[in-house]
Write a protein that holds these residues in place. Sequence first.
Motif: not given
Length: 222
Positions: A195-211
């Motif tokens: 998470l400290d190196e890459w996040l997707p262009p969209t849905n970043q909060q959803q991605y963080k929570l799932r990770f």
Amino acid sequence: MRIFLSIVLLAASLLAYPAHALIKKSNSGICHDESSQYFDKTKHFTPYQTLDDCLSSGGRLPKGYVPKAMSVYQPTAKHSVDSGYSRDKFGKGWADVDHDGQDTRQEILISQNTGNLVFNDKGRVTRGRWVSMYSGNVIVNASEVDIDHIVPLSWAWKHGADKWTQAERETFANDQRNLVAVEASLNRQKGDKGLDEWLPPTNQQQYKLRFERIAKIYNLRN
């Protein structure tokens, strides 16, 4: 003029694939290295530099086949030998967990499809409608879909999975809670980054929570 155009078209067709590919992934999703008896017979394929890359893309080995010389495959930056990680530490590609004839890649293509599915004569998905969580883009050709591990296998290895049993790692690699159908380009861009190196262009909060949820379920340390 016609002769000139014919030469141009022939040159273009020859450039469609590299003159020499270490690994060929057939249209049916099977990865062949040079020691496979089907390597030369496979004329329509997606080329990969390493067997690990081919398997990570959702490919699988021919049934009962064991590569003769894994040492010929050069490690990439995201699969560093220094960490001891290799894709086969998490199983030989996608598994058929419920033994229904569909491996995990196929299961994800089916479950995350939002349109009409088309199957080939071998029962594998060829077309559908997938909305990438990472970009919102719609993908209709299954060959253009990568099944991404939200928590990458290599990242998991470096954060605790190296202490797991082989069976535990294979379960993790096929856990559908950690899998999402996305475009290949963003999956390649992401690599094994946390998470400290890459996040997707969209849905970043959803991605963080799932990770974070997957990391917590599997007790992976940051």
